[in-house]
Design a protein around this motif. Structure first.
Motif, PDB file in Angstrom:
ATOM      1  N   GLN A 136      -3.385   1.946 -33.939  1.00 55.88           N
ATOM      2  CA  GLN A 136      -4.842   1.800 -33.937  1.00 55.88           C
ATOM      3  C   GLN A 136      -5.440   2.325 -35.233  1.00 55.88           C
ATOM      4  O   GLN A 136      -6.383   1.751 -35.778  1.00 55.88           O
ATOM      5  N   THR A 137      -4.889   3.421 -35.740  1.00 54.08           N
ATOM      6  CA  THR A 137      -5.391   3.989 -36.995  1.00 54.08           C
ATOM      7  C   THR A 137      -5.177   3.019 -38.150  1.00 54.08           C
ATOM      8  O   THR A 137      -6.060   2.827 -38.997  1.00 54.08           O
ATOM      9  N   ILE A 138      -3.997   2.393 -38.183  1.00 54.92           N
ATOM     10  CA  ILE A 138      -3.690   1.454 -39.265  1.00 54.92           C
ATOM     11  C   ILE A 138      -4.638   0.260 -39.215  1.00 54.92           C
ATOM     12  O   ILE A 138      -5.183  -0.172 -40.234  1.00 54.92           O
ATOM     13  N   TRP A 139      -4.861  -0.292 -38.019  1.00 56.36           N
ATOM     14  CA  TRP A 139      -5.739  -1.449 -37.912  1.00 56.36           C
ATOM     15  C   TRP A 139      -7.197  -1.083 -38.169  1.00 56.36           C
ATOM     16  O   TRP A 139      -7.955  -1.884 -38.730  1.00 56.36           O
ATOM     17  N   ALA A 140      -7.593   0.115 -37.762  1.00 54.92           N
ATOM     18  CA  ALA A 140      -8.963   0.555 -38.041  1.00 54.92           C
ATOM     19  C   ALA A 140      -9.189   0.694 -39.535  1.00 54.92           C
ATOM     20  O   ALA A 140     -10.291   0.435 -40.043  1.00 54.92           O
ATOM     21  N   ALA A 141      -8.154   1.078 -40.288  1.00 59.40           N
ATOM     22  CA  ALA A 141      -8.268   1.213 -41.737  1.00 59.40           C
ATOM     23  C   ALA A 141      -8.409  -0.137 -42.423  1.00 59.40           C
ATOM     24  O   ALA A 141      -8.770  -0.193 -43.602  1.00 59.40           O
ATOM     25  N   ARG A 142      -8.119  -1.210 -41.707  1.00 52.65           N
ATOM     26  CA  ARG A 142      -8.253  -2.547 -42.284  1.00 52.65           C
ATOM     27  C   ARG A 142      -9.557  -3.214 -41.878  1.00 52.65           C
ATOM     28  O   ARG A 142      -9.722  -4.427 -42.030  1.00 52.65           O
ATOM     29  N   SER A 143     -10.476  -2.446 -41.344  1.00 49.57           N
ATOM     30  CA  SER A 143     -11.736  -3.007 -40.855  1.00 49.57           C
ATOM     31  C   SER A 143     -12.561  -3.631 -41.969  1.00 49.57           C
ATOM     32  O   SER A 143     -13.486  -4.400 -41.689  1.00 49.57           O
ATOM     33  N   HIS A 144     -12.243  -3.297 -43.226  1.00 49.17           N
ATOM     34  CA  HIS A 144     -13.000  -3.890 -44.333  1.00 49.17           C
ATOM     35  C   HIS A 144     -12.817  -5.412 -44.370  1.00 49.17           C
ATOM     36  O   HIS A 144     -13.663  -6.134 -44.896  1.00 49.17           O
ATOM     37  N   ILE A 145     -11.720  -5.899 -43.802  1.00 44.25           N
ATOM     38  CA  ILE A 145     -11.516  -7.354 -43.738  1.00 44.25           C
ATOM     39  C   ILE A 145     -12.591  -7.986 -42.853  1.00 44.25           C
ATOM     40  O   ILE A 145     -13.099  -9.077 -43.146  1.00 44.25           O
TER      41      ILE A 145
END
Length: 801
Positions: free
Chosen positions: A422-431
C-alpha cells in the motif's frame, strides 16, 4: 529647435513592427532616435532583450559623450524608442521630433509620474542615463505620482548599483526595503488610505484596481528590468537585487498582502522572461519565479487587467508550461517513475490556468473544433495545436507507466506485504494527478478524452490499485465518470475522501455522555443540536456509569441508535415488506411534531456512521438512495419498497383498453393523513381526468413521483440536509452517490451476507506488536478456520488490530 534623427531597429529578431525613420541632420547637437518596439522596454515582452543578448551588446558599446543624453521613450502604441540627444535640447524639441516621426501633435512626456515642461532642457532635468519616459496625449494629471517616483527610484538605484556609480551603493543596500515599501503602498491604496489614488472624478473603484495599477507602474518605470540586470551583473550588490525580486515570491502577508499577491502575475511573468533568456532555465531564482507565477495564476480570484485575454495569457505562459511538462515526462520515464511534489504542483497549476482560459476562449460547453488542432495546424504553430500535442505526449507516457505498473502488480501481491504494498502504491499517486489534468483537458479536446478512456480501460488493474491506495485528494472526483472501471474497494476509497477524517485528539472531538435508558432522546440532543463543523471533527462517547470507551463503544452506540431510530414504533421509517433490513421514509411521520428534526438527525447519523466506517446493520431502500443521488425514480425502483403497488402498475401496463376503462381510475390517489383519508390529485384537476390506454404510462409516472417524492418532500429535504452536513463539501452530495451503486452502500452500512473469506481476511490483517508466525496468531487462524464466520454488520477487511 530643430533636431536630427538616424533610426534603425535595435532588435529586429524580437520585434518586427517598429517603424524606420530618417530625417536630415540638424546644425546643432544631434538628436538621434532608434525606433524599436522593445529594444529596452521594461514592461513588454521584448524587454528581455536588454538583459539577454541585446543587453550584452548594449553593455559592450562605448558610453555616450558627456554632452549626450541617452534615454527611452515609451510611445502610446506600446513601441519603445531609444533616443540620443544633446544636453541643451529641450523637451519641446524632443516632442516636435516625435510628432514629425508620425506620433502626433499635442503630446506630453512623463517621467517618474511628473509631466515634463516643454521648455526644460535635458541638462536641467538631470535625467539618469537609460531613463524611460512615457509619451501621452493631452495629459492633465498623473495618477499615483508617488508610485511613479518610488518605482523610478528603485530602477535608478538598481541601475546605479549595476554601473558602480559612487552616489548609489548606500541606497542599494535597501533595495528590498524599497520594494516592500512599494508593495505596502499598493496595499494601502487598495484600502483607500491614499486620497490621491481615487479616480479622476473622485469615485471609488473595485478592490484590487489600485494594486494592479501600481504593479503596472513598477513595470513601466523599468524597475523589474533594472533589478534583473543588477542580479545578472557582477556587481557586489547583486544579492540585494535577488532579495528585492524575492519580495514578489514571498507568501508572508507582512511583505506581500494577499490583495497584492493575487495581482503579481504580470511582474512575475516579466521576471520569468528576463531570467529565462539571460540566466537560463536552471537558474534557481528563475524557477522560483516560475513556480510563483503558476501558483498566483491558479489561485487568484481574478486576473490583472493586462492578462484578461485568454489567447494572450495562454501564449504568454505556454513556454513555461512546456518546461514543466518536460520535467514531468522525464520523471515518469525514469526507473522510479517519480515526480517531485513541487514539480507536480507547478505542472498542475499551469495546466489548471490553461484549461480555464481555453474553456473561456471556446465560450461554450462543447469541444474545440478539430480543424484548429489537426496536423495541418502544426504549420501555424498555434497554441491550440501545441497544447493538444503536449496533452497527447503526456497520455502516451502515462500509457507506458501503467503498463509497467501492471507488471509490478504480481510482484506486490506475491512477495510484498500488504502494508508495504500500500505504501508503494500510495507513493505513485502522482500518476493519478497527471491523469486528473488530462481529464480536465479532455473537456477541451474530444480526442484526448477518447484516448484517455481507452488507456483507462486497458489498464484497469493498476488504475484500481492506485485509487485504492491513494490518499485523500478531492480532485480525484472525476473518476466518478469511470466508476464502471473501478472495483468496490476503489469506489469506497473515493467516497471516503468526501467524508471528514475526524481527529484523534480528544480536544477536537464532539464528546457525548449517554444514558442507556434515554438513548435516543439524549443522542438526538447531542447530534441534532450540534454545529456540523463540530461533528466533522469526530465523536467521543461513553455511557453513563460505565468505564468502557473507545471505537468498540462508539460502534455499539451507532448500532443501538439506528435500531431505535429505524424502529417502526418511531413512525419515521418503514421497513420493506420483503427485506426488513431495508427502509424507506414513512409519509405518515407527521404524527410526531418533531419528525422533521428527527429526519435531519437520521441523515446525520447515517453520514457519521459512514465517516467512522461503522456498519450499523440497516440499509436504505432504492427510492431513498436515488433521491440522495439526485436521480429520478422509475417503476422498477419501487418493487422492494411497495411490491403491491409495483404489481398493480405492472398489471395496468399489461391490460387492454376495455380492462383499463373498467377500473374507473383517475389521475388521483387516496392517502391517510392523521387518521383521515383524503384524495390527492396527481396533476391539476386530476380527479376529473380518466386513465386510459393512451395516458396510463403518464399516470404511473405521476403516481410514483407523488408517492415516493412529493408526499414526503419535507422529510426527504431534512434527511438529505442532515446527511449533507457531514460531507466535507456539501456541493458534492450527488457525486458521492453517483460513485456508488446501491449494493455498495449496502455493504458500507449493513455489511455483507456472504461468508467471510478467511484468506482475504488474513491478507488484510495488520499485526501490531505480533508477527504472522507467532504461536498466538497461528492458533487464532487455526480456530477461525474451524468456525463458520459471517461478516453481517462487520467489515471483512477490518483486520486484527
Amino acid at each position: 529647435m530643430s533636431a536630427a534623427l538616424a533610426c534603425h531597429r535595435r532588435n529586429p529578431k524580437r520585434r518586427r513592427d517598429a517603424p524606420d525613420h530618417a530625417l536630415p541632420p540638424s546644425s546643432k547637437q544631434p538628436l538621434m532616435a532608434h525606433a524599436g518596439a522593445g529594444a529596452a522596454e521594461p514592461s513588454s515582452s521584448a524587454s528581455a532583450s536588454a538583459s539577454g543578448a541585446d543587453g550584452a551588446s548594449a553593455a559592450a558599446a562605448p558610453p555616450p559623450s558627456p554632452r549626450e543624453a541617452h534615454f527611452f521613450v515609451r510611445a502610446t502604441d506600446s513601441k519603445t524608442i531609444a533616443m540620443h540627444a544633446g544636453w541643451d535640447d529641450t523637451i519641446g524639441a524632443v516632442l516636435d521630433h516625435l510628432g514629425a516621426c508620425g506620433y502626433g501633435r499635442d503630446l506630453r512626456l512623463l517621467y517618474a509620474g511628473r509631466q515634463l515642461a516643454p521648455e526644460a532642457t535635458l541638462a536641467e532635468l538631470r535625467l539618469p542615463q537609460d531613463s524611460t519616459l512615457h509619451l501621452a496625449a493631452r495629459l492633465r494629471s498623473t495618477q499615483h505620482p508617488h508610485a511613479w517616483q518610488l518605482a523610478a527610484h528603485i530602477a535608478a538605484t538598481a541601475a546605479g548599483a549595476e554601473s558602480g556609480a559612487a552616489s548609489v551603493p548606500a541606497a542599494a543596500f535597501s533595495l528590498d526595503e524599497l520594494v516592500k515599501d512599494f508593495i505596502l503602498r499598493a496595499h494601502r491604496a487598495n484600502l483607500g488610505l491614499f486620497r490621491q489614488d481615487r479616480g479622476a472624478a473622485g469615485e471609488d473603484r473595485a478592490t484590487g484596481d489600485h494594486a494592479a495599477e501600481y504593479l503596472d507602474i513598477f513595470l513601466q518605470a523599468g524597475a523589474a528590468l533594472a533589478l534583473v540586470r543588477l542580479y545578472l551583473s557582477k556587481s557586489a550588490f547583486r544579492s540585494y537585487a535577488e532579495s528585492a525580486i524575492k519580495c514578489f515570491i514571498a507568501t508572508d502577508s507582512s511583505s506581500l498582502p494577499m490583495d497584492v499577491l493575487v495581482l503579481t502575475a504580470p511582474v512575475l511573468l516579466e521576471f520569468c522572461r528576463l531570467l529565462s533568456m539571460a540566466a537560463g532555465k536552471k537558474e534557481l531564482l528563475y524557477r522560483s519565479c516560475r513556480r510563483s507565477l503558476a501558483s498566483v495564476l491558479s489561485t487568484g480570484p481574478r486576473l490583472p487587467p493586462t492578462m484578461n485575454s485568454p489567447t494572450r495569457l495562454i501564449e504568454q505562459i505556454l513556454p513555461f508550461a512546456c518546461e514543466t511538462v518536460d520535467v514531468v515526462l522525464e520523471g515518469l520515464a525514469s526507473m522510479s517513475m517519480m515526480v517531485s511534489p513541487i514539480d507536480l504542483d507547478e505542472f498542475s497549476n499551469f495546466f489548471k490556468v490553461m484549461c480555464q482560459q481555453a474553456r473561456h476562449w471556446i465560450s461554450g460547453e462543447g469541444w474545440m473544433p478539430r480543424n484548429l488542432y489537426s496536423r495541418e495546424s502544426e504549420r501555424g504553430n498555434t497554441w491550440m495545436w501545441r497544447f493538444y500535442n503536449m496533452s497527447m505526449d503526456m497520455l502516451k507516457r502515462l500509457d507506458e507507466c501503467l503498463k509497467r505498473l501492471e507488471m509490478d502488480l504480481s510482484l506486490s501481491s506475491d512477495s510484498i506485504g500488504v502494508t508495504e504494498g500500500q505504501t508503494i502504491w500510495a507513493a505513485r499517486s502522482h500518476i493519478l494527478v497527471v491523469l486528473t489534468e488530462l481529464d480536465f483537458i479532455s473537456a477541451i479536446y474530444e480526442e484526448v478524452g477518447h484516448n484517455l478512456q481507452l488507456v483507462l480501460m486497458a489498464h484497469r488493474a493498476p488504475l484500481n490499485a492506485l485509487v485504492r491506495c491513494s490518499k485523500r485528494n478531492e480532485r480525484l472526483h472525476w473518476l466518478v465518470k469511470h466508476k464502471n472501471l473501478l472495483c468496490f474497494e476503489a469506489r469506497r476509497n473515493l467516497v471516503f475522501m468526501m467524508l471528514p477524517e475526524g481527529k484523534d485528539d480528544f480536544g477536537e472531538l464532539h464528546e457525548m455522555l449517554i444514558d442507556r435508558s434515554h438513548l435516543l432522546d439524549e443522542s438526538f440532543n447531542y447530534i441534532a443540536q450540534a454545529r456540523h463543523s463540530e461533528l466533522r471533527g469526530g465523536l467521543f462517547m461513553e455511557f453513563k456509569n460505565e468505564e468502557a470507551t473507545g471505537p468498540g463503544v462508539l460502534r455499539e452506540w451507532f448500532c443501538l441508535v439506528c435500531q431505535a431510530l429505524f424502529s417502526p414504533k418511531q413512525v419515521l421509517f418503514s421497513p420493506c415488506p420483503e427485506d426488513k433490513r431495508r427502509f424507506y421514509l414513512n409519509e405518515t411521520s407527521a404524527v410526531d411534531p418533531l419528525h422533521l428534526k428527527y429526519f435531519t438527525f437520521a441523515g446525520r447519523i447515517i453520514g457519521l456512521a459512514l465517516m467512522h466506517k461503522v456498519q450499523v446493520g440497516i440499509v436504505l431502500d432504492r427510492t431513498l438512495f436515488l433521491h440522495l443521488a439526485g436521480r429520478s425514480i422509475t417503476l422498477e425502483d419501487i418493487s422492494v419498497a411497495d411490491p403491491v403497488k409495483y404489481a398493480s402498475c405492472k398489471r395496468i401496463l399489461e391490460m387492454n383498453a376495455a380492462e383499463i376503462d373498467d377500473l374507473y381510475l383517475t389521475f388521483s390517489r387516496g392517502a391517510h393523513e392523521l387518521g383521515t383519508r383524503e384524495t390527492i390529485d396527481l396533476c391539476p384537476g386530476g380527479q376529473d381526468i380518466s386513465v386510459n390506454i393512451r395516458n396510463r404510462e403518464q399516470y404511473i409516472d405521476l403516481l410514483i413521483k407523488n408517492t415516493f417524492v412529493d408526499s414526503i418532500s419535507a422529510q426527504l429535504t431534512h434527511f438529505t440536509q442532515g446527511f449533507t452536513d457531514i460531507l466535507v463539501n456539501p456541493d458534492r452530495r450527488k457525486e458521492f452517490f453517483e460513485c456508488l451503486d446501491l449494493e455498495d452502500l449496502d455493504r458500507l452500512l449493513g455489511g455483507s451476507n456472504d461468508t467471510i473469506n478467511l484468506q482475504d481476511w488474513k491478507s488484510h490483517t495488520q499485526y501490531n506488536g505480533y508477527k504472522e508466525k507467532d504461536r498466538l496468531i497461528t492458533w487464532f487462524w487455526k480456530q477461525s478456520s474451524a468456525c463458520q464466520w459471517s461478516n453481517r454488520g462487520s467489515s471483512s477487511s477490518s483486520g486484527l488490530q
